[in-house]
Write an enzyme that holds these catalytic residues in place. Structure first.
Site, short mmCIF file in Angstrom:
data_model
loop_
_atom_site.label_atom_id
_atom_site.label_comp_id
_atom_site.label_asym_id
_atom_site.label_seq_id
_atom_site.Cartn_x
_atom_site.Cartn_y
_atom_site.Cartn_z
N PHE A 115 0.90 -1.17 0.01
CA PHE A 115 -0.10 -0.06 -0.21
C PHE A 115 1.00 1.11 0.11
O PHE A 115 1.68 1.37 0.85
CB PHE A 115 -0.89 0.01 1.06
CG PHE A 115 -1.74 1.26 1.16
CD1 PHE A 115 -3.10 0.84 0.65
CD2 PHE A 115 -1.63 2.54 1.94
CE1 PHE A 115 -3.80 1.89 0.38
CE2 PHE A 115 -2.40 3.41 1.74
CZ PHE A 115 -3.59 3.37 1.19
N ASP A 123 9.35 2.79 1.46
CA ASP A 123 8.13 3.67 1.95
C ASP A 123 8.01 3.15 3.41
O ASP A 123 7.47 2.18 3.78
CB ASP A 123 7.00 2.94 1.03
CG ASP A 123 5.57 3.54 1.67
OD1 ASP A 123 5.59 4.28 2.84
OD2 ASP A 123 4.54 3.29 0.98
N LYS A 163 2.68 10.23 8.36
CA LYS A 163 2.17 9.91 9.71
C LYS A 163 2.67 10.23 10.75
O LYS A 163 2.63 11.52 11.04
CB LYS A 163 1.95 8.23 9.56
CG LYS A 163 0.97 7.45 8.53
CD LYS A 163 0.84 6.27 8.64
CE LYS A 163 -0.15 5.55 7.72
NZ LYS A 163 -1.36 6.00 7.74
#
Length: 407
Positions: A141, A226, A255
């Site tokens: 993702f 990532d 985040k």
């Protein structure tokens, strides 16, 4: 429709918000540390961390102070100008990592979009205009833009939006032979999460990470990590690549970088950054003073031995509590992850029912997440009090009993 605060309820959501989420039935209104209270005053222990965002809990005093101070100083300049918080944060990220250059944006998807564009642009400028292939992994993702959702390896997020960007290949995660089979001199980048998050909390094996690095070097391809979810102390080091002794060419973070304030960053080297020039890429909000001031405060707290060393201790407590629950109810096939990025995979007979445990947890007063239909995910504050872990896991045990009993 009235928007008076007292009249805004969970039912309001169904009337006014685009139906792309299915939020819990309660509405949080206040948080402090690892505790949250809803509109009715009910208290919850938060093991969800805003999906690995509130790494220092809710309303951490250092972040509140930074936001307050910057909020009375300078909010926004755009990238027509620079500002001091941006420059300080960039320098601290460079000092703490392999990187020599930083690009700021607002979300993980934007950081990944910039990373994938940079990888292709660099390959075209330094090697060949035909060097465009991106290798990614099933269950990955990387965000929700059309490019990033196409690089991500989950069709349920990517299908239905028309033609996808071309020259993206997916192979099984942790399968080096599969990467070798599709790797060639047309490959510009291999993109991976050191710990797959949404795909089920699956860490990369050390041999796989080393092998992919070697393949990238052999074929003059860039290795892109990532670390939007697994970075910023989540696994016990500032970034997860530091566990493996494998250095990427490009790294993305978001985040927890802002501890709850939207910000992301793409990190790279001078050599790769040198392919870019003014106007090739950009963003209006990226690197704004408010976000960078808060992120600098978050980085200053997270990147300390006290916080990073404490992750392993909290991991051990979580794993022990989950194993205790499993001894009683026998519902987990595996407990996996790194640090405080943990996944409890349900046994086959419970597959597809992870959200039932999330809902039952909310009823009992503990906030958890899922990572796909078969994995319950725990991403609490990195500084959560051990007593709150004990209390929250006792509540989660009640939730498990509730689901098992209703079967």
């Amino acid at each position: 429709m009235s928007t008076d605060k007292a009249e805004v309820t969970r039912q309001t959501y169904d009337q006014v918000i685009l139906p792309v989420y299915a939020p819990a039935q309660f509405v949080p209104v206040r948080g402090k540390g690892s505790r949250v209270w809803d509109q009715q005053g009910k208290e919850y222990i938060d093991f969800s961390g805003g999906i690995a965002v509130t790494a220092l809990g809710h309303c951490h005093p250092a972040l509140v102070a930074a936001l307050h101070q910057q909020g009375e100083t300078l909010w926004h300049t755009s990238n027509v100008f620079t500002n001091e918080p941006t420059l300080r944060l960039a320098q601290k990220l460079i000092n703490a990592t392999f990187a020599e250059r930083v690009f700021f944006a607002n979300s993980g998807a934007e950081a990944n979009e910039a990373a994938f564009k940079l990888a292709r642009y660099y390959a075209g400028k330094r090697h060949s205009p035909y060097k465009t292939k991106i290798i990614s992994f099933y269950n990955a993702f990387h965000g929700r833009t059309l490019f990033t959702v196409s690089v991500g390896g989950q069709a349920k997020y990517a299908d239905g939006f028309g033609p996808k960007p071309a020259d993206i290949v997916h192979v099984p995660f942790n399968d080096l032979d599969a990467v070798k089979a599709v790797m060639d001199d047309h490959t510009c980048a291999v993109v991976l999460e050191p710990v797959q998050g949404e795909g089920g909390i699956t860490p990369a094996t050390p041999a796989f990470m080393r092998g992919v690095r070697e393949l990238c070097d052999r074929h003059q391809a860039l290795l892109v990590f990532d670390e939007v979810q697994c970075g910023m102390g989540r696994t016990g080091k500032l970034f997860t690549y530091m566990h493996y002794g494998v250095t990427p060419d490009i790294l993305t973070t978001a985040k927890a970088l802002g501890g709850g304030f939207p910000i992301s960053a793409m990190l790279t080297t001078n050599e790769i950054a040198s392919a870019m020039s003014v106007g090739v890429h950009g963003t209006t909000y990226g690197g704004n003073p408010l976000a960078c001031a808060v992120a600098e405060a978050a980085l200053d707290v997270i990147n300390t031995p006290e916080v990073l060393d404490g992750v392993a201790l909290r991991n051990a407590q979580f794993v022990a509590e989950l194993e205790k629950i499993n001894e009683q109810y026998g519902i987990f096939a595996q407990i996996r992850g790194l640090g405080l990025l943990l996944g409890a995979e349900l046994k086959p007979e419970w597959h597809g029912r992870a959200r039932e445990f999330l809902a039952a947890g909310a009823e009992q007063g503990v906030m958890v997440l899922v990572a796909g239909p078969d994995v319950i995910r725990f991403v609490p504050s990195l500084v959560i009090d051990p007593q709150e872990i004990e209390q929250g896991m006792a509540l989660f045990a009640k939730a498990v009993a509730q689901v098992v009993g209703a079967r």
